[in-house]
Enzyme design. Structure first.
Site, PDB file in Angstrom:
ATOM      1  N   CYS A   1      64.164 -13.937  -1.408  1.00 10.89           N
ATOM      2  CA  CYS A   1      63.331 -13.126  -2.346  1.00 10.89           C
ATOM      3  C   CYS A   1      63.838 -11.771  -2.579  1.00 10.89           C
ATOM      4  O   CYS A   1      64.390 -10.850  -1.830  1.00 10.89           O
ATOM      5  CB  CYS A   1      61.942 -13.177  -1.902  1.00 10.89           C
TER       6      CYS A   1
ATOM      7  N   CYS B   1      61.117  -9.089  -1.652  1.00 13.19           N
ATOM      8  CA  CYS B   1      60.661  -8.598  -0.290  1.00 13.19           C
ATOM      9  C   CYS B   1      61.546  -9.154   0.661  1.00 13.19           C
ATOM     10  O   CYS B   1      61.507  -8.669   1.778  1.00 13.19           O
ATOM     11  CB  CYS B   1      59.444  -9.211   0.060  1.00 13.19           C
TER      12      CYS B   1
ATOM     13  N   CYS C   1      55.207 -12.337  -1.010  1.00 17.92           N
ATOM     14  CA  CYS C   1      54.767 -11.249  -2.059  1.00 17.92           C
ATOM     15  C   CYS C   1      54.325 -11.602  -3.300  1.00 17.92           C
ATOM     16  O   CYS C   1      53.813 -11.173  -4.229  1.00 17.92           O
ATOM     17  CB  CYS C   1      56.135 -10.359  -2.027  1.00 17.92           C
TER      18      CYS C   1
ATOM     19  N   ASP D   1      68.017 -18.107 -10.663  1.00 26.11           N
ATOM     20  CA  ASP D   1      69.319 -17.705 -11.081  1.00 26.11           C
ATOM     21  C   ASP D   1      69.314 -16.116 -11.199  1.00 26.11           C
ATOM     22  O   ASP D   1      70.151 -15.147 -10.865  1.00 26.11           O
ATOM     23  CB  ASP D   1      69.916 -18.055 -12.113  1.00 26.11           C
TER      24      ASP D   1
ATOM     25  N   GLU E   1      79.501 -12.725  -7.054  1.00 29.21           N
ATOM     26  CA  GLU E   1      79.882 -13.369  -5.625  1.00 29.21           C
ATOM     27  C   GLU E   1      81.168 -13.628  -5.525  1.00 29.21           C
ATOM     28  O   GLU E   1      81.856 -13.933  -6.485  1.00 29.21           O
ATOM     29  CB  GLU E   1      78.978 -14.598  -5.679  1.00 29.21           C
TER      30      GLU E   1
ATOM     31  N   CYS F   1      57.858 -17.198  -4.455  1.00 34.41           N
ATOM     32  CA  CYS F   1      57.780 -16.419  -3.052  1.00 34.41           C
ATOM     33  C   CYS F   1      56.289 -16.471  -2.441  1.00 34.41           C
ATOM     34  O   CYS F   1      55.371 -15.914  -2.868  1.00 34.41           O
ATOM     35  CB  CYS F   1      58.083 -15.110  -3.047  1.00 34.41           C
TER      36      CYS F   1
ATOM     37  N   ASP G   1      75.183 -13.912 -11.590  1.00 38.68           N
ATOM     38  CA  ASP G   1      74.810 -15.352 -11.001  1.00 38.68           C
ATOM     39  C   ASP G   1      75.667 -16.204 -11.729  1.00 38.68           C
ATOM     40  O   ASP G   1      75.065 -16.847 -12.818  1.00 38.68           O
ATOM     41  CB  ASP G   1      73.880 -15.537 -10.266  1.00 38.68           C
TER      42      ASP G   1
END
Length: 238
Positions: free
Chosen positions: A198, A201, A219, A226, A146, A216, A62
């Site tokens: 997330c 999950c 979960c 990042d 990406e 999150c 990332d």
């Protein structure tokens, strides 16, 4: 030039050149150019690719502005912001150019000094890209990144300078080139919502750009924003 080698160039004759590093392979072309008062000889050579031994490891990357790059393993590469660091000096050189009389030798000298300052920033940025790319290629068989549309992203006037300073597009080219010669694989994935989902999950957790931590509520995963995005990028690639 002390310690240089002499090359015989067609239509020019003997040229003394100082090599930065030994050349491997067969020389195919030579381009001689002048930049900011210095002469450069650029060789293109033909060499066989030497694949690196497999490691069995994969990672997602990332890229960002807070950190230049973060891996799915939690490793972070700092963003030195070379352009921001050099801004004061660049503005001084720019003012010096504007004060000089057009066409004068003093103005030409000031323009060369400004160009050299920009060249130094570009070289520092390129050096960072090569070092980060080499570190990743040496350790991972598969690298997921990406598929960012950097040109579109620079239309955001608040972030354009910082995005240009990071040089994500050039980094991707360097990473892909090194991976290809080393027998590694680079996979580009859709960047949509990699930071908002997330990684454990799959729940959507809305975050502003200023929020640097992922919590999150479904979960209970608590992880760097990042790193969470890098894990999602890897999952999309595999």
């Amino acid at each position: 030039m002390k310690g240089g080698l002499v090359f015989k160039v067609l239509k020019i004759g003997p040229v003394k050149i100082k090599l930065h590093r030994p050349m491997d392979g067969k020389v195919k072309t030579l381009t001689i150019r002048r930049q900011n008062g210095k002469w450069y000889a650029c060789f293109s050579v033909e060499i066989d690719a030497v694949p690196l031994p497999p490691t069995g490891e994969s990672c997602g990357i990332d890229v960002g502005l807070e950190k230049f790059a973060t891996t799915s393993d939690g490793e972070m590469f700092d963003n030195p912001r070379q352009l921001r660091q050099a801004e004061k000096k660049l503005k001084q050189h720019q003012r010096r150019v504007s004060r000089r009389k057009k066409g004068s030798n003093r103005r030409k000298k000031a323009v060369r000094e400004l160009a050299r300052c920009h060249e130094k920033v570009a070289n520092q940025r390129r050096d960072l890209h090569h070092k980060v790319a080499r570190s990743l290629v040496n350790r991972y068989d598969l690298i997921a990144i990406e598929d960012l549309q950097v040109k579109n992203m620079t239309q955001n006037h608040h972030l354009a300078k910082s995005i240009a300073d990071a040089g994500w597009g050039n980094f991707r080219l360097i990473l892909t080139s090194k991976a290809e010669s080393a027998g590694r694989k680079v996979v580009e994935v859709d960047p949509k919502q990699t930071s908002q989902l997330c990684s454990r999950c799959g729940a959507e957790v809305k975050k502003k750009l200023s929020q640097r931590w992922h919590h999150c509520p479904v979960c209970g995963l608590s992880i760097d924003r990042d790193v969470n995005a890098a894990i999602n990028i890897l999952k999309r690639a595999v």
